[in-house]
Design a protein around this motif. Structure first.
Motif, short mmCIF file in Angstrom:
data_model
loop_
_atom_site.label_atom_id
_atom_site.label_comp_id
_atom_site.label_asym_id
_atom_site.label_seq_id
_atom_site.Cartn_x
_atom_site.Cartn_y
_atom_site.Cartn_z
N VAL A 16 -1.15 -3.80 1.28
CA VAL A 16 0.25 -3.65 0.88
C VAL A 16 0.75 -2.30 1.39
N MET A 17 1.69 -2.35 2.33
CA MET A 17 2.18 -1.14 2.97
C MET A 17 3.25 -0.47 2.12
N ALA A 18 3.11 0.84 1.93
CA ALA A 18 3.99 1.60 1.04
C ALA A 18 5.35 1.88 1.66
N ALA A 62 14.98 -0.34 12.29
CA ALA A 62 15.54 0.76 11.48
C ALA A 62 14.49 1.80 11.12
N GLY A 63 13.28 1.63 11.66
CA GLY A 63 12.22 2.61 11.44
C GLY A 63 11.39 2.38 10.20
N GLU A 64 11.48 1.20 9.59
CA GLU A 64 10.70 0.95 8.38
C GLU A 64 9.24 0.67 8.71
N ASN A 65 8.37 1.05 7.77
CA ASN A 65 6.93 0.88 7.96
C ASN A 65 6.28 0.51 6.62
N GLY A 66 6.83 -0.51 6.00
CA GLY A 66 6.39 -0.90 4.67
C GLY A 66 7.53 -0.77 3.68
N LEU A 67 7.42 -1.49 2.56
CA LEU A 67 8.53 -1.60 1.63
C LEU A 67 8.18 -1.28 0.18
N SER A 68 6.90 -1.26 -0.15
CA SER A 68 6.53 -1.31 -1.56
C SER A 68 6.69 -0.02 -2.33
N ALA A 69 6.95 1.10 -1.66
CA ALA A 69 7.24 2.35 -2.37
C ALA A 69 8.68 2.80 -2.17
N LEU A 70 9.55 1.88 -1.73
CA LEU A 70 10.94 2.23 -1.49
C LEU A 70 11.77 1.89 -2.72
N GLY A 106 -8.55 -9.65 6.63
CA GLY A 106 -7.33 -9.23 5.97
C GLY A 106 -6.17 -9.08 6.93
N LEU A 107 -5.00 -8.83 6.36
CA LEU A 107 -3.76 -8.64 7.12
C LEU A 107 -2.83 -7.75 6.30
N ASN A 108 -1.75 -7.31 6.94
CA ASN A 108 -0.80 -6.38 6.31
C ASN A 108 0.45 -7.11 5.82
N THR A 109 1.08 -6.53 4.80
CA THR A 109 2.42 -6.97 4.46
C THR A 109 3.39 -6.52 5.57
N SER A 110 4.50 -7.18 5.65
CA SER A 110 5.52 -6.86 6.66
C SER A 110 5.97 -5.40 6.55
N ARG A 111 6.29 -4.82 7.70
CA ARG A 111 6.82 -3.45 7.72
C ARG A 111 8.26 -3.39 7.25
N GLY A 112 8.99 -4.50 7.29
CA GLY A 112 10.41 -4.48 6.99
C GLY A 112 11.21 -4.48 8.27
N ASP A 113 12.29 -3.74 8.29
CA ASP A 113 13.17 -3.66 9.46
C ASP A 113 12.63 -2.60 10.42
N VAL A 114 11.84 -3.04 11.37
CA VAL A 114 11.20 -2.10 12.31
C VAL A 114 12.25 -1.40 13.16
#
Length: 255
Positions: free
Chosen positions: A104-106, A68-76, A58-66
């Motif tokens: 899927v990173m939140a 800017a401190g992002e660590n996942g996008l799906s609960a934003l 497996g692998l992770n979804t992108s963290r987003g704009d690292v």
């Protein structure tokens, strides 16, 4: 014999990903997994996996704009388009390399709007993942390493999994994160087994190799065997030096 997967986000992360796959095979791992492989062409990873006879779990979804401190996008809230683009990216890469799961990173968020957003994006992820026979994983992260992360406990994850009610939505049970936030690993693992899609491990509280710290992994791994879970267990720890020098635990804990 117990099987182990090398998480190449932490192990041999000083090497290009195809070389890290080779190193994992040389060290007698049974599979590999990774965090964010997107800088490496998927055809190079696929070729390395084939050459060395390993599978990517497996692998992770992108963290987003690292930056800017992002660590996942799906609960934003308000970021559904970005979240779904990251899900599509991860599913395509996973499909290309034959990986069976996408985490899927939140992200950093809280409250009812964040929960509704996460559910909406997980609905999308599971629907799209089913087209490729890919399992969607969600993982609680501890509040020490990831303060403010939306998903922090297994109870929270189990509630989401029950509500969404899709057969390809599972829990990533990371012993390190669960120990720091909740403890009681044995009972939690036993109770949550029907919804567990992958198990990871590292010592607590330092996230080092599993031959130190406060968790007795000989007991935990024996319990996993007794419960009938027979998939490779993910070594997601931070070596204290060269990865090869950190592998003394493997023979003792193989069972």
């Amino acid at each position: 014999m117990r099987q182990f997967s090398a998480n190449l986000g932490f192990l041999w992360n000083d090497l290009p990903l195809p070389d890290a796959i080779h190193a994992a095979k040389r060290a007698r791992f049974d599979a590999v997994e990774c965090h964010w492989p997107y800088d490496t062409p998927s055809e190079d990873v696929k070729a390395a996996l084939k050459t060395h006879g390993l599978r990517m779990l497996g692998l992770n979804t992108s963290r987003g704009d690292v930056s800017a401190g992002e660590n996942g996008l799906s609960a934003l809230p308000g970021r559904d388009a970005d979240a779904r683009a990251a899900i599509d990216e991860a599913l395509k890469y996973a499909s290309d390399v034959g990986a069976g799961a996408v985490h899927v990173m939140a992200g950093f968020s809280a409250g009812d709007a964040a929960r509704s957003t996460f559910i909406r994006n997980l609905d999308y992820a599971t629907e799209q993942g089913a087209k490729h026979s890919i399992t969607i994983l969600i993982e609680p992260l501890n509040g020490y390493d990831a303060p403010g992360y939306f998903l922090q406990t297994t109870d929270q994850a189990a509630s989401l999994i029950r509500e969404i009610d899709r057969p390809n939505l599972k829990l990533m049970f990371d012993c390190y994160h669960v120990q720091l936030m909740e403890g009681d690993l044995s009972h939690r693992m036993e109770n949550l087994l029907p919804i567990i899609g992958h198990i990871q491990f590292a010592s607590a509280p330092d996230r080092g190799p599993p031959d130190g710290g406060e968790i007795n992994f000989a007991h935990v791994f024996d319990l996993i065997d007794e419960l009938g879970y027979d998939k490779p267990l993910g070594a997601e720890y931070k070596p204290k030096g060269p990865t090869d020098a950190s592998l003394k635990w493997m023979d003792r804990l193989r069972g």
